[in-house]
Design a protein around this motif. Structure first.
Motif, mmCIF file in Angstrom:
data_model
loop_
_atom_site.group_PDB
_atom_site.id
_atom_site.type_symbol
_atom_site.label_atom_id
_atom_site.label_comp_id
_atom_site.label_asym_id
_atom_site.label_seq_id
_atom_site.Cartn_x
_atom_site.Cartn_y
_atom_site.Cartn_z
ATOM 1 N N ALA A 22 6.574 38.638 -3.400
ATOM 2 C CA ALA A 22 6.990 38.170 -2.081
ATOM 3 C C ALA A 22 7.165 39.329 -1.119
ATOM 4 N N ASN A 23 7.454 40.526 -1.631
ATOM 5 C CA ASN A 23 7.653 41.696 -0.785
ATOM 6 C C ASN A 23 6.380 42.503 -0.588
ATOM 7 N N LYS A 24 5.286 42.097 -1.177
ATOM 8 C CA LYS A 24 4.038 42.833 -1.049
ATOM 9 C C LYS A 24 3.458 42.638 0.342
ATOM 10 N N VAL A 25 2.836 43.697 0.830
ATOM 11 C CA VAL A 25 2.184 43.681 2.129
ATOM 12 C C VAL A 25 0.715 43.357 1.918
ATOM 13 N N ASP A 26 0.193 42.422 2.692
ATOM 14 C CA ASP A 26 -1.219 42.067 2.606
ATOM 15 C C ASP A 26 -2.031 43.132 3.339
ATOM 16 N N LYS A 27 -2.639 44.027 2.585
ATOM 17 C CA LYS A 27 -3.379 45.137 3.176
ATOM 18 C C LYS A 27 -4.742 44.717 3.711
ATOM 19 N N ASN A 28 -5.150 43.490 3.459
ATOM 20 C CA ASN A 28 -6.434 43.014 3.966
ATOM 21 C C ASN A 28 -6.303 42.233 5.267
ATOM 22 N N ALA A 29 -5.079 41.857 5.603
ATOM 23 C CA ALA A 29 -4.866 41.073 6.822
ATOM 24 C C ALA A 29 -4.956 41.987 8.043
ATOM 25 N N PRO A 30 -5.592 41.515 9.100
ATOM 26 C CA PRO A 30 -5.650 42.336 10.311
ATOM 27 C C PRO A 30 -4.253 42.551 10.887
ATOM 28 N N ASN A 56 -13.052 44.299 31.806
ATOM 29 C CA ASN A 56 -13.556 43.042 31.227
ATOM 30 C C ASN A 56 -14.864 43.233 30.471
ATOM 31 N N GLU A 57 -15.705 44.140 30.929
ATOM 32 C CA GLU A 57 -17.003 44.348 30.287
ATOM 33 C C GLU A 57 -16.868 44.888 28.859
ATOM 34 N N TYR A 58 -15.728 45.521 28.535
ATOM 35 C CA TYR A 58 -15.508 46.087 27.208
ATOM 36 C C TYR A 58 -14.478 45.316 26.392
ATOM 37 N N LEU A 59 -13.912 44.276 26.972
ATOM 38 C CA LEU A 59 -12.819 43.558 26.310
ATOM 39 C C LEU A 59 -13.237 42.993 24.945
ATOM 40 N N ALA A 60 -14.412 42.395 24.853
ATOM 41 C CA ALA A 60 -14.866 41.810 23.579
ATOM 42 C C ALA A 60 -15.089 42.896 22.526
ATOM 43 N N GLU A 61 -15.670 44.018 22.926
ATOM 44 C CA GLU A 61 -15.958 45.104 21.982
ATOM 45 C C GLU A 61 -14.663 45.733 21.456
ATOM 46 N N ILE A 62 -13.708 45.961 22.343
ATOM 47 C CA ILE A 62 -12.423 46.531 21.935
ATOM 48 C C ILE A 62 -11.646 45.531 21.084
ATOM 49 N N THR A 63 -11.704 44.252 21.438
ATOM 50 C CA THR A 63 -11.026 43.211 20.661
ATOM 51 C C THR A 63 -11.563 43.175 19.231
ATOM 52 N N THR A 64 -12.865 43.254 19.084
ATOM 53 C CA THR A 64 -13.474 43.270 17.751
ATOM 54 C C THR A 64 -13.003 44.481 16.965
ATOM 55 N N TRP A 65 -12.958 45.635 17.623
ATOM 56 C CA TRP A 65 -12.495 46.852 16.949
ATOM 57 C C TRP A 65 -11.039 46.722 16.521
ATOM 58 N N LEU A 66 -10.182 46.208 17.402
ATOM 59 C CA LEU A 66 -8.767 46.033 17.048
ATOM 60 C C LEU A 66 -8.607 45.081 15.860
ATOM 61 N N GLY A 67 -9.519 44.138 15.728
ATOM 62 C CA GLY A 67 -9.489 43.214 14.599
ATOM 63 C C GLY A 67 -9.784 43.876 13.264
ATOM 64 N N SER A 68 -10.311 45.116 13.300
ATOM 65 C CA SER A 68 -10.618 45.825 12.056
ATOM 66 C C SER A 68 -9.427 46.629 11.521
ATOM 67 N N PHE A 69 -8.324 46.707 12.276
ATOM 68 C CA PHE A 69 -7.162 47.483 11.850
ATOM 69 C C PHE A 69 -6.433 46.752 10.726
#
Length: 131
Positions: A22-30, A56-69
C-alpha cells in the motif's frame, strides 16, 4: 494447534505484505496529468519569478513530453545543486494549477528523482525566453 499457529502466522504475513504494497510508489504512472491542460509555463532560477508561457503552437508537444515524466529512484535528503532549478506550472480546465520542479517530486513526504523522455527542441527555445 500447530495448524492454527501456522494459519495465524500466514495471516500476519499476508497482512504485512498488503501493508507494504500500500505504501509503494507506482513508478510507471505519469507524474503530470496531461488531460485538459489549458496553459503551461516554465520557470527557471534565477528568473525573479517571471516565467515563459508555452505558445499554443508547442502546447501539444510539451504536453506529450510532460506525460513521459515518471518516478525514478528515491532522492537523498540533500539534493544535488541545480535540482529543480527549472519548474513547470500547469493550469487545467477548471482552474486547478499544479507547479513542480522538473528534477524531483514529493510523494507522501518522500522525494524521488524524475526520469523522462528527451526534451523536444521547442522546450529549449521556450527556456531561452524565460527572463
Amino acid at each position: 494447534m500447530k495448524k492454527l499457529i501456522a494459519l495465524v502466522l500466514a495471516l500476519f504475513c499476508v497482512v504485512g505484505l498488503i501493508g507494504c504494497s500500500a505504501n509503494k510508489v507506482d513508478k510507471n504512472a505519469p507524474v503530470f496529468k496531461t488531460e485538459n491542460i489549458t496553459r503551461i509555463t516554465f520557470y527557471a532560477l534565477p528568473s525573479g519569478g517571471k516565467g515563459s508561457e508555452v505558445p499554443n503552437e508547442y502546447l501539444a508537444e510539451i504536453t506529450t513530453w510532460l506525460g513521459s515524466f515518471t518516478i525514478d529512484e528515491k532522492a537523498d535528503k540533500t539534493l544535488a545543486p541545480g535540482s529543480n532549478s527549472i519548474s513547470v506550472e500547469i493550469e487545467y480546465a477548471g482552474g486547478t494549477i499544479v507547479r513542480n520542479g522538473l528534477s524531483t517530486v514529493n510523494v507522501d513526504g518522500v522525494n524521488y528523482y524524475l526520469k523522462h523522455d528527451d526534451a523536444p527542441e521547442c522546450y529549449f527555445a521556450i527556456l531561452d525566453t524565460v527572463s
